[in-house]
Design an enzyme around this catalytic site. Structure first.
Site, PDB file in Angstrom:
ATOM      1  N   GLU A 176       0.833  -1.207   0.000  1.00 51.90           N
ATOM      2  CA  GLU A 176       0.000   0.000   0.000  1.00 51.90           C
ATOM      3  C   GLU A 176       0.867   1.257   0.000  1.00 51.90           C
ATOM      4  O   GLU A 176       1.999   1.237   0.489  1.00 51.90           O
ATOM      5  CB  GLU A 176      -0.878   0.012   1.262  1.00 51.90           C
ATOM      6  N   ASP A 177       0.314   2.344  -0.505  1.00 54.23           N
ATOM      7  CA  ASP A 177       1.042   3.612  -0.455  1.00 54.23           C
ATOM      8  C   ASP A 177       0.989   4.227   0.936  1.00 54.23           C
ATOM      9  O   ASP A 177       1.993   4.680   1.467  1.00 54.23           O
ATOM     10  CB  ASP A 177       0.501   4.604  -1.509  1.00 54.23           C
ATOM     11  N   ASP A 196      -3.908   5.287   6.452  1.00 58.48           N
ATOM     12  CA  ASP A 196      -4.396   6.501   7.113  1.00 58.48           C
ATOM     13  C   ASP A 196      -5.370   6.053   8.211  1.00 58.48           C
ATOM     14  O   ASP A 196      -4.946   5.573   9.251  1.00 58.48           O
ATOM     15  CB  ASP A 196      -5.041   7.364   6.020  1.00 58.48           C
ATOM     16  N   PHE A 214      -1.755  16.120   4.913  1.00 56.70           N
ATOM     17  CA  PHE A 214      -2.037  15.616   3.567  1.00 56.70           C
ATOM     18  C   PHE A 214      -0.757  15.657   2.730  1.00 56.70           C
ATOM     19  O   PHE A 214      -0.086  16.678   2.630  1.00 56.70           O
ATOM     20  CB  PHE A 214      -3.139  16.437   2.879  1.00 56.70           C
ATOM     21  N   ARG A 260       1.387  12.405  -8.646  1.00 54.12           N
ATOM     22  CA  ARG A 260       1.902  11.050  -8.385  1.00 54.12           C
ATOM     23  C   ARG A 260       3.332  10.886  -8.878  1.00 54.12           C
ATOM     24  O   ARG A 260       4.094  10.073  -8.374  1.00 54.12           O
ATOM     25  CB  ARG A 260       1.039   9.993  -9.111  1.00 54.12           C
TER      26      ARG A 260
END
Ligand code: IMP
Ligand code: MG
Length: 179
Positions: free
Chosen positions: A102-103, A106, A155, A168
């Site tokens: 996963e990136d 959160d 963020f 990205r």
């Protein structure tokens, strides 16, 4: 401080590319050590994990498989609201050790949905590897096995992560400057 604009917002450098790569390579070493002889299947979660997955997997030197999935979210009609569905899981994962790539973790909602859905295919074990982890936002019980970098609850954009479809492709990770 180096600042950039993505769409309509200003971001400042948070994690330079060299630091990201260093941590990603440390993580690869750990995985090579832990999963040697287990022929794990790495499952890259698109879109966000594509750069992390590429840099990580180039340093994986044990036998392994690599696959890609995408999560489709939609508004359900039930009170549970957001439902996420797996798209593109191919290959049999029964009795296989799988590693979700996963990136960012959160709130953990995505990881919970993923682990629930993959569990239905009876893998031998499910491990989770994430580039970024926000400890202040995560409120689930699932163990995150491999974390490259812990980050504050800001963020972020870059190195695979997007802001409204943009950013990205940035080499480093940038943090939103609050206005
Ligand atoms: P979670 O389900 O709340 O853990 O959120 C996971 C998903 O939200 C990630 O896979 C990202 O796609 C997105 N996300 C969460 N935080 C950020 C961020 O700081 N920047 C960009 N995308 C984010
Ligand atoms: Mg994602």
């Amino acid at each position: 401080m180096k600042q950039i604009t993505v769409k309509d917002k200003v971001f400042e450098i948070s994690i330079p590319h060299e630091k990201i790569l260093k941590q990603v390579h440390i993580l690869a070493k750990k995985i090579n050590h832990d999963l040697k002889g287990q022929n794990p299947l790495f499952i890259c979660v698109l879109n966000g994990s594509f750069i992390f997955a590429a840099d990580l997997l180039k340093k994986i030197n044990i036998d392994c498989g690599i696959s890609f999935i995408k999560l489709a979210s939609y508004q359900g009609t039930s009170s549970t609201g957001d439902v996420k569905t797996l798209v593109g899981l191919d290959g049999d994962i029964k009795n296989r050790v799988v590693v979700i790539i996963e990136d960012i973790v959160d709130t953990g909602n995505t990881i919970v949905a993923l682990v629930n859905q993959l569990s239905a295919y009876n893998p031998k074990d499910i491990k989770i590897a994430t580039l970024l982890y926000k400890p202040d936002a995560y409120d689930k019980n699932i163990k995150i096995d491999y974390i490259a970098l812990k980050v504050p609850n800001d963020f972020l954009v870059g190195y695979g992560l997007d802001y409204d479809g943009l950013g990205r492709n940035l080499e480093s990770i940038y943090s939103l400057v609050s206005d």
